[in-house]
Design a protein around this motif. Structure first.
Motif, PDB file in Angstrom:
ATOM      1  N   ASN A  48       0.803  -1.217   0.000  1.00  0.00           N
ATOM      2  CA  ASN A  48       0.000   0.000   0.000  1.00  0.00           C
ATOM      3  C   ASN A  48       0.839   1.271   0.000  1.00  0.00           C
ATOM      4  OD1 ASN A  48      -1.789  -2.163   1.737  1.00  0.00           O
ATOM      5  ND2 ASN A  48      -2.974  -0.938   0.311  1.00  0.00           N
ATOM      6  N   SER A 237      -4.327   8.616  -7.905  1.00  0.00           N
ATOM      7  CA  SER A 237      -5.324   9.160  -6.995  1.00  0.00           C
ATOM      8  C   SER A 237      -5.990  10.397  -7.595  1.00  0.00           C
ATOM      9  CB  SER A 237      -4.668   9.540  -5.661  1.00  0.00           C
ATOM     10  OG  SER A 237      -5.597  10.207  -4.832  1.00  0.00           O
ATOM     11  N   ASP A 266     -15.083   7.687  -3.493  1.00  0.00           N
ATOM     12  CA  ASP A 266     -13.956   6.753  -3.497  1.00  0.00           C
ATOM     13  C   ASP A 266     -13.052   7.081  -2.321  1.00  0.00           C
ATOM     14  OD1 ASP A 266     -12.462   4.607  -4.298  1.00  0.00           O
ATOM     15  OD2 ASP A 266     -11.372   5.681  -5.868  1.00  0.00           O
ATOM     16  N   ASP A 268      -9.119   5.659  -0.513  1.00  0.00           N
ATOM     17  CA  ASP A 268      -7.960   4.771  -0.565  1.00  0.00           C
ATOM     18  C   ASP A 268      -7.059   5.102   0.618  1.00  0.00           C
ATOM     19  OD1 ASP A 268      -6.378   2.732  -1.521  1.00  0.00           O
ATOM     20  OD2 ASP A 268      -5.286   3.989  -2.940  1.00  0.00           O
ATOM     21  N   ASP A 278      -8.051  -8.288   3.169  1.00  0.00           N
ATOM     22  CA  ASP A 278      -8.249  -7.515   1.950  1.00  0.00           C
ATOM     23  C   ASP A 278      -8.781  -6.130   2.291  1.00  0.00           C
ATOM     24  OD1 ASP A 278      -8.474  -7.500  -1.119  1.00  0.00           O
ATOM     25  OD2 ASP A 278     -10.450  -6.816  -0.452  1.00  0.00           O
ATOM     26  N   LEU A 279      -8.078  -5.100   1.873  1.00  0.00           N
ATOM     27  CA  LEU A 279      -8.376  -3.743   2.292  1.00  0.00           C
ATOM     28  C   LEU A 279      -9.721  -3.260   1.752  1.00  0.00           C
ATOM     29  CD1 LEU A 279      -7.190  -1.354   3.890  1.00  0.00           C
ATOM     30  CD2 LEU A 279      -6.095  -0.598   1.774  1.00  0.00           C
ATOM     31  N   ASP A 280     -10.002  -3.547   0.493  1.00  0.00           N
ATOM     32  CA  ASP A 280     -11.237  -3.045  -0.110  1.00  0.00           C
ATOM     33  C   ASP A 280     -12.469  -3.755   0.441  1.00  0.00           C
ATOM     34  OD1 ASP A 280     -10.593  -0.933  -2.140  1.00  0.00           O
ATOM     35  OD2 ASP A 280      -9.260  -2.495  -2.868  1.00  0.00           O
ATOM     36  N   SER A 281     -12.519  -5.076   0.309  1.00  0.00           N
ATOM     37  CA  SER A 281     -13.728  -5.794   0.703  1.00  0.00           C
ATOM     38  C   SER A 281     -13.970  -5.746   2.208  1.00  0.00           C
ATOM     39  CB  SER A 281     -13.651  -7.248   0.222  1.00  0.00           C
ATOM     40  OG  SER A 281     -12.565  -7.927   0.830  1.00  0.00           O
ATOM     41  N   LEU A 284     -12.741  -0.630   3.003  1.00  0.00           N
ATOM     42  CA  LEU A 284     -13.023   0.569   2.227  1.00  0.00           C
ATOM     43  C   LEU A 284     -14.364   0.516   1.500  1.00  0.00           C
ATOM     44  CD1 LEU A 284      -9.486   1.370   0.766  1.00  0.00           C
ATOM     45  CD2 LEU A 284     -10.519   2.104   2.931  1.00  0.00           C
ATOM     46  N   ASP A 285     -14.773  -0.676   1.029  1.00  0.00           N
ATOM     47  CA  ASP A 285     -16.063  -0.784   0.347  1.00  0.00           C
ATOM     48  C   ASP A 285     -17.220  -0.384   1.259  1.00  0.00           C
ATOM     49  OD1 ASP A 285     -14.863  -1.601  -1.958  1.00  0.00           O
ATOM     50  OD2 ASP A 285     -15.362  -3.725  -1.754  1.00  0.00           O
ATOM     51  N   ARG A 288     -17.762   3.522   0.822  1.00  0.00           N
ATOM     52  CA  ARG A 288     -18.122   4.120  -0.462  1.00  0.00           C
ATOM     53  C   ARG A 288     -19.634   4.327  -0.512  1.00  0.00           C
ATOM     54  NH1 ARG A 288     -13.670   0.379  -2.130  1.00  0.00           N
ATOM     55  NH2 ARG A 288     -11.913   1.778  -2.631  1.00  0.00           N
TER      56      ARG A 288
END
Length: 323
Positions: A48, A237, A266, A268, A278-281, A284-285, A288
């Motif tokens: 990251n 970005s 968005d 990040d 997992d950072l997104d799932s 971060l998701d 959003r």
């Protein structure tokens, strides 16, 4: 513990060995595996991290130093043929115990050579208070990977100048700064690097697997995506809100947020932290589409333990950083 051995003399680039770890974690039975490797001068930066902030790309190009991104978290490291990299793959799911077991195993190996080594901090091994090894963690379903450096000897000039452009001032001062924080094994043992490497492998392992050509071809397939520019350089970005803060025990996470009609379109997070999921799932998701207010963000993360995604970072600290 099983030693993974390659019976050829080919000089491979760093992503091959990262792919070898993945292959072992995905394809081999659930055992403990260990291997060592060496590469030409290379900077490897964390999953990251932003390469433009962490790596002096001009210096690397001018001096033939390769640059690659790994899938584990943590900060930049410099590797060359004068130091050794270790990889440890285990079925353990527990980050803290996996790290502790690995770093203590390596520290004990050094102590068996008469070196006063200690596993300290979140990921380091020190000798007389000076860093000799730094390590990072990568998780796959049912498997954990720890990999890191072992400074037998190294080019301090390259180490000082290849990483973090903001520190690229007077070369002599950089080298002095690096020397004040690290030590190398050749100062503490009367053993050349090849003999040390053989000893380091033999100490924790009791059996060996020699990789067959078909196995190496499978590893090379996993290796390919590591060379993709979009992986190495990361996504660009378009954030309109930025926040960065040094957090003890975590690192220096940097948040970028793009808003659309007061909602998070968005988000990040970059930095030298250790990623455990997992950072997104996992994180971060969930943010959003959420309104950019403390109350709405707090509700969106009500059932989230951020420390299980980013090591050491509490949900409250994460919310404070966002706001």
């Amino acid at each position: 513990m099983i030693h993974l051995r390659i019976d050829d003399k080919i000089r491979r680039r760093l992503p091959f060995y990262l792919a070898m770890e993945e292959w072992a974690a995905r394809c081999l039975p659930a055992e403990d595996y260990f291997f060592s490797w060496q590469v030409n001068p290379t900077v490897i930066f964390g999953r990251n991290q932003r390469i433009d902030k962490e790596v002096n790309l001009d210096y690397c190009r001018e001096n033939g130093i390769e640059t690659y991104r790994r899938k584990s978290g943590g900060g930049c490291v410099f590797a060359d043929r004068h130091n050794i990299m270790f990889s440890y793959i285990t079925p353990s799911e527990q980050v803290t115990t996996t790290f502790a077991r690995y770093t203590e195993m390596i520290a004990e190996m050094l102590r068996s050579l008469g070196i006063d080594a200690l596993a300290t901090g979140r990921n380091d091994i020190t000798v007389h208070g000076l860093k000799v090894s730094g390590n990072s963690f990568y998780h796959l379903p049912g498997r954990s990977i720890v990999h890191g450096t072992m400074l037998y000897d190294t080019d301090l000039r390259h180490m000082a100048n290849a990483i973090t452009p903001s520190r690229s001032k007077l070369e002599s001062k950089q080298v002095q700064s690096v020397e004040s924080h690290i030590t190398t094994l050749n100062r503490h043992i009367d053993m050349d690097i090849d003999d040390f490497n053989r000893y380091a492998i033999s100490r924790p392992t009791d059996t060996e697997i020699t990789l067959e050509p078909a196995m190496i071809r499978e590893i090379e397939e996993i290796e390919r995506p590591y060379y993709a520019p979009e992986w190495i350089f990361g996504r660009r970005s378009n954030a309109t809100i930025h926040a960065c803060r040094r957090i003890e025990g975590v690192g220096e996470p940097e948040i970028g947020i793009r808003l659309d009609e007061e909602r998070i379109a968005d988000i990040d997070i970059t930095g030298d932290f250790f990623l455990l999921s997992d950072l997104d799932s996992a994180l971060l998701d969930r943010l959003r589409g959420v309104r950019y207010t403390r109350d709405d963000i707090t509700r969106a993360l009500a059932d989230t333990d951020t420390s299980q995604i980013i090591a050491g970072l509490s949900t409250l600290q994460f919310i404070d950083l966002i706001i």
